[in-house]
Structures are given as C-alpha cells and as structure tokens.
Design an enzyme around this catalytic site. Structure first.
Site, PDB file in Angstrom:
ATOM      1  N   ASP A 121      46.271  40.848  40.342  1.00  0.00           N
ATOM      2  CA  ASP A 121      45.892  41.816  39.330  1.00  0.00           C
ATOM      3  C   ASP A 121      46.117  41.154  37.966  1.00  0.00           C
ATOM      4  O   ASP A 121      46.643  40.047  37.864  1.00  0.00           O
ATOM      5  CB  ASP A 121      46.706  43.117  39.478  1.00  0.00           C
ATOM      6  CG  ASP A 121      46.008  44.291  38.799  1.00  0.00           C
ATOM      7  OD1 ASP A 121      46.291  45.444  39.168  1.00  0.00           O
ATOM      8  OD2 ASP A 121      45.166  44.040  37.901  1.00  0.00           O
TER       9      ASP A 121
HETATM   10  C1  GLC Z   1      43.938  46.327  35.634  1.00  0.00           C
HETATM   11  C2  GLC Z   1      44.085  47.126  36.909  1.00  0.00           C
HETATM   12  C3  GLC Z   1      43.133  46.702  37.998  1.00  0.00           C
HETATM   13  C4  GLC Z   1      41.856  46.177  37.373  1.00  0.00           C
HETATM   14  C5  GLC Z   1      42.184  44.903  36.637  1.00  0.00           C
HETATM   15  C6  GLC Z   1      40.964  44.313  35.932  1.00  0.00           C
HETATM   16  O1  GLC Z   1      45.184  46.140  35.039  1.00  0.00           O
HETATM   17  O2  GLC Z   1      45.373  47.258  37.478  1.00  0.00           O
HETATM   18  O3  GLC Z   1      42.928  47.843  38.835  1.00  0.00           O
HETATM   19  O4  GLC Z   1      40.886  45.941  38.374  1.00  0.00           O
HETATM   20  O5  GLC Z   1      43.237  45.085  35.701  1.00  0.00           O
HETATM   21  O6  GLC Z   1      40.552  45.180  34.914  1.00  0.00           O
END
Ligand code: GLC
Length: 750
Positions: free
Chosen positions: A283
């Site tokens: 993430d």
């Molecule tokens: C965010 C979220 C995730 C998302 C990623 C890209 O912090 O936790 O769900 O897909 O970053 O935006």
C-alpha cells in the site's frame, strides 16, 4: 455408512455459482518469455519494475520521460488519459532498452466516470451478478482512459462503522464478502484479462485491516489465527480462486508484525497454501511505514523485511530502489529473489496483454464513458442497493397523483456527496440528484425544494424557515439527510455516528409541520438513527448511490421500483454498543429479555445481583437497532415449509434445503432468502449464526415459489487453531428474511 443423496434441484441455482471464476494458469510460453527477459535485465531495470511512482515524484515531464527511457519505471499510479498514457507508454515500449510496457494503476473502486454505489451499497444489493456488471462498467470506462489496473476490490471484513473505510467494504459478513469478492474480480477482469475492456483487479488490503482497534484507521489489529482464517481470509481466498491478478498488502500491524512485512500471511498463506502467482503491491509507502511501526530501524531494514515477506512492487516509497544493491552485496537477499518478484510483475503485464497491445485506442473513451448502457446499470445498482428500514402505514410508495412534495435536506441536491468516498474521476456535474430526478418525474410544479441546511455538518439553521414553508404547502416531505462523502473513507473514522450539524433539528422541524415524512439517508456507513425511527414515517437507507442515485430514488419513492436491499452490516443503537455484529459468540451468559431490565426501570436500591448477570448493557440492552440481513419491501413475503432432504449428512455430503416463499402483498418484489446455521458444540466456540447461502428471488403478488439452496458439510468447515476441520455434531439451520427472523430446523453431521 456412506449415504448418497439423489435429489432433484427444483429451485434456482445458487447465485454465487452464476459468477464464473477464472483462475489463471501459468502459460509455458509466457514463462519462457519472462525468463528470457529477466536474463537480459540490469539490476536498475529490475528495480524499475519493482517501483510504482506517483506522477509528481519525477519532478517534471522531461524527468518522467528520461526515467522511463532508462527502463526505471515499471508502474505509475494516479495517471489517467489515454493520450498522455500512450505518449509515455511509447517511450517505454519503443525507446527503452528492453521495451517493457508500464502498468498504470488507479483507484477505480466503484466506478470511473459513471459512479455506482459505494461497495457497502453494492453489498446491500446481495446481487453478485449486478455487482459484477457494475464493476465491468468501471473497468471498461477506466480502460478506455488508459488505466490497466484498479486497486480494488477492497474486501476487508468490517465490523466497526466508526472506521471510515467500512464504506469501501462489503460489510461485516465473511460469506457475503466472499461472494462479492468473486463477483467484483470477475467484473473487473472479465473472462479474458487481455481484453482491452478489462483491467487487472487487486485484492486489498491483505489482511485484517478492518479489525483496526476502536475503528480508528491504521490502528493496531490483533487477530488470532483461527479468527484470521475463519473470518478475514476467506474473501481473499475467493479473490485468489477467482483469478485476481494482484494483491495489496495493507497498513496494519497484525499481532505485532505489519502485514506488509508479514511472512506468514504473504508467503505461507498466499504463496505456499494458495499458490498465488500474481503480483503483490504494497500500500502507499506501507513498506517505509514499518519504521514508524517500530518494526524496522531504517529504509534498508524495511525494504529487507518486505522482500523477505514477498512484496513484489513498492508503492511510492523507495526502500527497494535505495537499498537492494546493498542488501545483495551483503548477501542479505539473493538475486533469485529479485528475479522471482520481477517475474510476478511481468506475468501480470503479459496476462494483461500489455506486451502485445500496449496502447489504448484513443477513440474509445468518448463512446464508452457515461454511455446510456453504463448509466442504466448504475441506476439498477443504486436501486438494488437501497434498504427500506421502516414504512409506517405503508406510506411508501407515494402516488404520482400527489399534489406536491417538499424536497428538503442537505443531501437532496448534493451531486458531489451523492457519489460517496473514493471517487477520483467522477464529476459532480454528471450526478443526477434526487431533486433533479423528482422534478423530472413529477414536474417542477409539484416539487417544493428547500435544502434547509447547506451541508450535513452546518449548525446554521437560517434555511429552516424556507424548508418549513415548503413542507407546509406540500402533501409530504421527502427529507434527505446523512453525511458528506468526506466523512467516510480512508483516515475518516468517527467517534460519534449521530446525525451531524442541525440535521436532527431539521427533522424535528419537519415533524412540527405534521406532514408525512419519508426520510432518505445517504451515508458511507451505518449511522445511529434510532431517534429518526420515532419521527419519520418511512426510512430508506441509500448509502452513497452514485451518479444515478437520484432517478433510482425518485422511481422507488413513487413505486416504479420496489426495495429489495438487505443490510450488509448490523445497525447499532448507539456507538457504545460497537463492536456489534450478528455472527458473534454466545458467551457463557447470553442475554435475553427475561433477564434484562432497561436502566430507566431499575428499582432504586436494586439488589446487587437482581438484574441478571448476563452479557448486555444496562442502558442499551443486547440487541442492535437493525440486524444484519434486514430490509423491507413494499410487498410482504411469507415463508413456510422449510424442508431438508435429510437430517444428517456425512463429512463429504450435502443436503438440499428448500423453503416455500409466497408474495402475500400487492407489489412484485425480490426477496433475499437467507440461510444461516449454528454449530452448537465444537472444538472451538462457534458463532451463534453464520450466513452460508442465499438466493435473491423475484416473486409476483400472490405467487408462490419453492426456493432451494444446497448446503454441504464443506460449507461448515472451520479452522480450529491447528487444522481445517469438518466436525461431526448437531447444527441449527434457519432460512428467512434476515439474520434474526427465520424458519428453524436442525441437522447433524455424522
Ligand atoms: C491508499 C489506500 C489504498 C489505495 C492506495 C493508492 O492509501 O490505502 O486503498 O489503493 O493508497 O491510492
């Protein structure tokens, strides 16, 4: 004695089987290509594949193009637009040394430009096929703008509405989340991932993120292995079995080990037990965040622990880019490991067909985005997501012959908030609000509009007078309350779930007018709305219904459609009851009404043990406001004749469960027939109820249908701390309209 059952399936197929599953198989030819490619790659090129960048990170257009040309960019997220993406892709494919295409990722969670209900709303439809269709719309529109990969579905089981990301989830139940996970993956990926109308999906946030303590986002999770395997992992396993191309490791600390550096979940379970051969992306900076977690002292150790666990691609932080060379030099990691991870990334790119057709047809978007077909699916999805919670004196549906309606409230004409959280590409000008739709349906002369409150949070009641006047000159009040989209979603946890601002006062002001009140609630989570039950005549829970939420609501309020949604989450009476969910354990002292006295009725100087020593709250009892699976219709349904093909089954057997369902009302409607079981005694305590199957059935007035579901002993398997077991024993079974009300029977596993 082994008994086999010969039985005729006289009902409908279980809806979960209607969604095909596509588990990718390793293609020999592709594997050979991957091997050849890797053998030619420099370490810089390999690390480039393992890096995902946000566009701002390059520092400008020239730097972006230079980095791509040097083969240092495997993926970019948050970039959309076929023309721009083709421009950068051309550099990657035609100017870089090895011509490896870039994969473009985007959060396309519940729609791209045509916004469908938030996933919690989609789950409320209990309609796997429709959910799949909605995700296919999102995929087609995103793909037409150059996106190859969505960071969805979010399939974290969520039992805490204080957690803002419950909006993105499929709710509190493992089984329903499993059904939705499969449907969403199938919708995004279709039957052929290389089809230009499909995009790679991403099962996130692996795993246990929804169990954040206190419902506070990013907070610690403690989940014993048996609960992890029984409650939180199954939706991810379903996504893997459905062929999901990628996984995303989450932010949370799981039992002391952040899931982005967790070998048990990422390697033992995902790779070794499940055989997943796709790609794992971290993430956003979750690798670097292991320093803040206190699990790594610096980016080098963070990078090492993520590599050791098996994260293939690093989203935006640079732990890999800045430290892998050193880790290799020190022998902490081997090049074979790097090659394996690069292979996982390249495999997804091959499966997507990016090597064969790296560019997007730039004429597609204008034909695809916001097409009438897509908007029709969005409206159908919104309609099936709505849950009718109350309908006193069957006030709904209203008649179009009504003289006039007052359309009131901060969410009656809120095109941005109606789309809900996690919308990056949807544009509010495309949203059709209830005010607009009702005006179109009834004619402007029949609609008296006054928002009453500018936003769901304002305490400024200057608009009340106009709202009261609008109500007084109307035959009924359609009141739209709830929460703005910014109040749910990532990092948006709430400690108070009551209506905010002066919304409750606005409801009171409408009650004062003496007009019938239809309350429509738009929110990204279940709110504590007990007070509204006593004040509104009807309550329709609309979640965040998306682009076509207005027409869907207008048509339902005036009877062109009939509510069929069922709650995918338990509604608490107060925040103090949380966590409260239907499939809880019984405890040794379960409460019931024979041993619970409301705090207001407790006698003064009551004896210390006079109130019954059972598991309840003196001031909030032991039951929720609405149970999981609850939802009314404009018609009524009668269940009868629950039959089992046998009262016993072997550990490898199954039984046919049938029930008669009659539409005893005056509207054609769909009912979600739900099947729950309880394992009465086992080697571990088991939940008092578990959803194990359901069927959404359309029935005409007066019509009777035989609904059949199959239940196999395998469905009753659970992890007992050491193994997955199917234990002999006695079970309760209920089939009914929600998790609380149903016909009862029982059976045993020999
Ligand atoms: C965010 C979220 C995730 C998302 C990623 C890209 O912090 O936790 O769900 O897909 O970053 O935006």
């Amino acid at each position: 004695m082994k008994t086999t059952f010969l039985f005729l399936i006289i009902g409908l197929l279980i809806s979960t089987e209607a969604v095909a599953t596509v588990s990718p198989v390793k293609d020999e030819q592709t594997e050979k290509k991957i091997e050849e490619l890797i053998s030619k790659m420099t370490l810089d090129e390999k690390l480039g594949q393992m890096a995902q960048f946000d566009p701002y990170q390059f520092g400008g257009d020239e730097q972006t193009k230079q980095a791509i040309k040097e083969g240092k960019v495997g993926s970019i997220l948050n970039l959309v637009g076929a023309k721009r993406i083709n421009e950068l892709q051309r550099i990657a494919v035609e100017e870089s040394r090895l011509g490896i295409p870039i994969i473009i990722g985007r959060d396309v969670i519940h729609g791209y430009r045509t916004i469908t209900p938030i996933p919690l709303g989609m789950a409320a439809s209990w309609n796997a096929e429709l959910t799949s269709k909605a995700m296919a719309v999102a995929a087609e529109e995103a793909a037409s703008e150059g996106v190859h990969w969505t960071f969805a579905p979010m399939i974290d089981v969520s039992r805490d509405p204080r957690w803002g990301r419950i909006a993105e989830s499929c709710g509190e139940d493992t089984y329903l989340s499993t059904v939705m996970a499969k449907a969403m993956v199938q919708g995004f990926q279709g039957d052929d991932l290389s089809d230009p109308k499909t995009i790679a999906a991403c099962a996130k946030h692996y795993v246990g993120y929804g169990a954040a303590e206190g419902g506070r986002d990013y907070n610690t999770t403690y989940i014993p292995e048996n609960q992890l395997r029984n409650d939180y992992l199954p939706p991810f396993k379903a996504a893997a079995d459905a062929g999901v191309a990628t996984f995303m490791s989450g932010f949370n600390d799981l039992n002391g080990v952040p899931v982005t550096g967790n070998e048990f979940t990422l390697k033992t379970i995902l790779r070794e037990e499940w055989g997943f051969d796709g790609m794992v992306v971290s993430d956003w900076a979750s690798i670097a965040e292991m320093i803040a977690h206190g699990y790594a002292k610096d980016t080098k150790e963070a990078g090492y622990k993520a590599l050791r666990a098996g994260v293939d691609m690093e989203m935006v932080s640079r732990c890999y880019l800045d430290n892998v060379q050193e880790l290799l030099d020190e022998g902490k990691i081997e090049m074979a490991t790097i090659d394996k991870y690069v292979g996982n990334i390249l495999r997804v790119k091959f499966r997507l067909g990016l090597f064969d057709h790296p560019y997007t047809d730039e004429t597609l978007a204008e034909k695809t985005i916001l097409s009438e077909k897509n908007k029709a699916i969005a409206k159908e999805a919104a309609s099936e997501s709505f849950v009718l919670l109350q309908n006193k004196n069957e006030i709904l549906p209203l008649s179009k012959d009504i003289n006039s309606v007052a359309v009131i409230g901060p969410l009656a004409d809120a095109p941005h908030d109606q789309m809900g959280t996690w919308v990056f590409d949807g544009k509010k000008e495309n949203t059709v609000t209830p005010y607009t739709a009702l005006t179109e349906l009834l004619g402007a002369g029949k609609v008296n509009f006054a928002e009453g409150l500018a936003t769901s949070r304002t305490k400024n009641t200057d608009g009340f007078e106009a709202a009261i006047q609008a109500a007084e000159k109307s035959d009924a009040v359609l009141l739209f309350l709830g929460e703005e989209s910014i109040l749910s979603g990532e990092a948006h946890s709430l400690a108070d779930l009551n209506f905010r601002g002066a919304q409750s006062q606005l409801l009171d002001a409408m009650v004062e007018t003496g007009k019938p009140i239809v309350l429509v609630i738009m929110a990204g989570r279940q709110l504590t709305i007990e007070d509204a039950l006593y004040k509104a005549d009807a309550i329709l829970y609309a979640w965040a219904p998306g682009t076509m939420g207005g027409p869907a609501l207008a048509e339902m309020i005036f009877g062109e459609t009939v509510p069929s949604g069922k709650l995918p989450v338990t509604f608490p009476k107060t925040v103090g009851q949380i966590p409260i969910y239907y499939n809880h354990k019984n405890t040794g002292r379960p409460a019931d009404y024979s041993n619970w006295t409301h705090i207001d009725e407790i006698p003064v100087e009551a004896g210390q043990t006079s109130l019954g020593n059972t598991s309840h709250y003196l001031d909030a009892g032991f039951e929720p406001l609405f149970p999981f699976g609850y939802g009314l219709s404009y018609t009524t349904f009668e269940y009868s004749d629950l039959k089992l093909s046998s009262k016993t089954m072997e550990a490898d057997g199954s039984i046919e469960v049938s029930v008669t369902l009659k539409n005893t009302g005056k509207y054609e409607g769909s009912e979600v027939v739900q099947l729950y079981i309880r394992d009465r005694f086992a080697s571990l305590t088991r939940p008092v109820k578990q959803l194990k199957g359901y069927k959404k059935v359309n029935v005409k007035p007066g019509e009777t249908k035989q609904v059949t579901l199959m239940l196999s002993a395998k469905d009753l398997e659970f992890f007992n701390g050491t193994d997955y077991v199917i234990e002999p024993g006695d079970f309760d079974i209920w089939v009914g309209t929600n998790s609380k009300d149903g016909l009862h029977n029982e059976f045993s596993i020999n």
